[in-house]
Write an enzyme that holds these catalytic residues in place. Structure first.
Site, PDB file in Angstrom:
ATOM      1  N   LYS A  94      -2.362  -1.391  -3.548  1.00  0.00           N
ATOM      2  CA  LYS A  94      -3.172  -0.375  -3.337  1.00  0.00           C
ATOM      3  C   LYS A  94      -2.204   0.820  -3.472  1.00  0.00           C
ATOM      4  CE  LYS A  94      -6.487   1.913  -0.090  1.00  0.00           C
ATOM      5  NZ  LYS A  94      -7.017   2.220   1.006  1.00  0.00           N
TER       6      LYS A  94
ATOM      7  N   LYS B 132       0.366  -1.411  -0.207  1.00  0.00           N
ATOM      8  CA  LYS B 132       0.316   0.114  -0.042  1.00  0.00           C
ATOM      9  C   LYS B 132       0.933   1.226   0.335  1.00  0.00           C
ATOM     10  CE  LYS B 132      -3.693   2.567   2.503  1.00  0.00           C
ATOM     11  NZ  LYS B 132      -4.614   2.445   3.982  1.00  0.00           N
TER      12      LYS B 132
HETATM   13 ZN   LIG Z   1      -4.927   3.517   8.261  1.00  0.00          ZN
END
Ligand SMILES: [Zn+2]
Length: 346
Positions: free
Chosen positions: A270, A216
Site C-alpha cells: 500500500k 505500507k
Molecule cells: Zn492507522
C-alpha cells in the site's frame, strides 16, 4: 514441373529470420476478439475489495467531498448499502469506523459494542455470504490520530510499539467475536501479526486468517482518506512507523518476510500505483502467497478530479489502473472503484 502442373514452393521467398515482414505483431491487434483472446491480464470482480466508512449516529449518509461517489454511513443506513454490494459479486468489503468518542487509546475500537463490531453484525445479518474484512488500527479511534498509544521515547512523543501490540490484539478479538472473516492490521507495528495470531488462537479463532498491510508506505496519496476516516494526526506524522518511500525495496521484503514468519496468510502492499515495483518484487519473491495491493484514496481521487475536469476518461483510466496492479502481480485489489467496475464490465 510435375504431372499436376504444380511448381515446387520457392523456399528462397520464405522469411524465416523471425523479423518483419514475416513477423507482424499487429496481427494480434486487428480483431477485437483476438485482442481479447490473447489478453494475459484479466481482472474479475471477485478479486476486488471495497472499503466502506461507517460512523456513529443515525440517519447519516455523509458524502466525502474528496472522494466523489463515497460516503460515511451510520449503522442504521448500512444494511441497504451492504445488501446492494452483496449482489454485485465483488470479493468483499473492508470496514473502517469513525466512533462517537475518541480517546487517547482508541477504546471504542477494542469494545465488543464499538462501531466496527456493530457494522460487522449488520453485514453478517443482511449478507452472511459477503466477505467482511476489518481494518485493525487506531488512527480513526484515538483523539491524537496516531496508530497506537503514545509515549515519550528519546525526548519525542511517539507510538509505543509494544503497548500498541496489546491493544491491536484486543481490537482483533473484538472483530473476531463480532463475526469478521478476515483481519487486516494496518498500523505497521513490529510484531503485530504474531500478537494477533496468538490472541486469535488463544480464543478459539485459529481458523480466522490475517491479511497484513505488510509494506505500507508513508504516502501523500492517503490525503482524501483522512477526510473520509477523520483520522489525520493532530501532531507529527506517521513516518516513524510507516515506510519511507525512498527506502531500499529490500526493506519491504523484510517486512513481508517477518509477517509471513509470524503467521500472515496474505500480504498487502500500500499504496498500489506508486509501488508497483514492490508488488512485482513481492510476487516474484513469495510465489504462492496471496498478494493484495491497496489502490488508495489519492489514486482514486486524482483520476476522479481529472475526469470531472474533462481531462481523463474515468472508466478507461480506472480500468487501466486496476489492470496495471493485477499485471504487477496482485491477485487481490482493494479499490474504491469496485462497484463501478461491476457496472462497467457487466
Ligand atoms: Zn492507522
Amino acid at each position: 514441373m510435375t504431372e499436376h502442373g504444380i511448381e515446387p514452393f520457392d523456399l528462397s521467398s520464405l522469411q524465416t529470420t523471425g523479423h518483419f515482414p514475416a513477423v507482424r505483431l499487429r496481427r494480434l491487434r486487428y480483431h477485437p476478439a483476438i485482442r481479447s483472446l490473447v489478453r494475459g491480464t484479466r481482472v474479475d470482480a471477485s478479486q476486488l475489495i471495497l472499503p466502506i466508512f461507517v460512523r456513529a449516529g443515525r440517519g447519516i449518509h455523509q458524502e466525502i467531498s474528496a472522494m466523489p461517489g463515497h460516503a460515511q454511513w451510520s449503522i442504521d443506513l448500512l444494511a441497504d448499502e451492504v445488501r446492494e454490494i452483496a449482489k454485485l459479486g465483488i470479493g468483499g468489503v473492508l470496514l473502517f469506523g469513525i466512533p462517537e468518542i475518541k480517546d487517547a487509546c482508541g477504546s471504542d475500537s477494542m469494545d465488543d459494542h464499538g462501531i466496527i463490531p456493530q457494522a460487522i453484525r449488520v453485514c453478517k445479518d443482511v449478507a452472511p455470504e459477503l466477505l467482511v474484512v476489518t481494518d485493525v488500527c487506531f488512527c480513526e479511534y484515538t483523539d491524537h490520530g496516531h496508530c497506537g498509544a503514545l509515549r515519550e521515547l528519546g525526548g519525542r512523543i511517539d507510538v509505543d510499539n509494544d503497548m500498541t501490540l496489546s491493544m491491536i490484539a484486543r481490537q482483533s478479538l473484538a472483530h473476531a467475536r463480532a463475526g469478521a472473516d478476515l483481519i487486516a492490521p494496518s498500523g505497521m507495528m513490529d510484531g503485530m501479526i504474531g500478537a494477533i495470531r496468538r490472541q486469535l488462537d488463544d480464543h478459539g479463532f485459529e481458523h480466522l486468517p490475517i491479511m497484513s498491510y505488510a509494506a505500507k508506505y508513508a504516502s501523500s496519496f492517503y490525503g482524501p482518506f483522512r477526510e473520509a476516516a477523520e483520522s489525520a494526526p493532530q501532531h507529527g506524522d506517521r513516518r516513524s512507523y510507516q515506510m519511507d518511500p525512498a527506502s531500499d525495496p529490500g526493506q519491504a521484503m523484510r517486512e513481508i518476510e517477518m509477517d509471513i514468519a509470524e503467521g500472515a496468510d496474505m500480504i498487502m502492499v500500500k499504496p498500489a500505483l506508486p509501488y508497483l515495483d514492490i508488488v512485482r518484487m513481492a510476487k516474484d519473491r513469495f510465489p504462492g502467497l496471496p498478494l493484495a495491493a491497496y489502490n488508495v484514496s489519492g489514486e482514486y481521487s486524482m483520476i476522479k478530479a481529472a475526469a470531472q475536469n474533462g481531462w481523463l476518461d474515468e472508466k478507461r483510466a480506472a480500468m487501466e489502473s486496476l489492470i496495471s496492479v493485477a499485471r504487477a502481480g496482485a491477485s487481490i485489489i482493494i479499490t474504491y472503484w469496485a462497484k463501478d467496475f461491476v457496472r462497467w464490465t457487466r
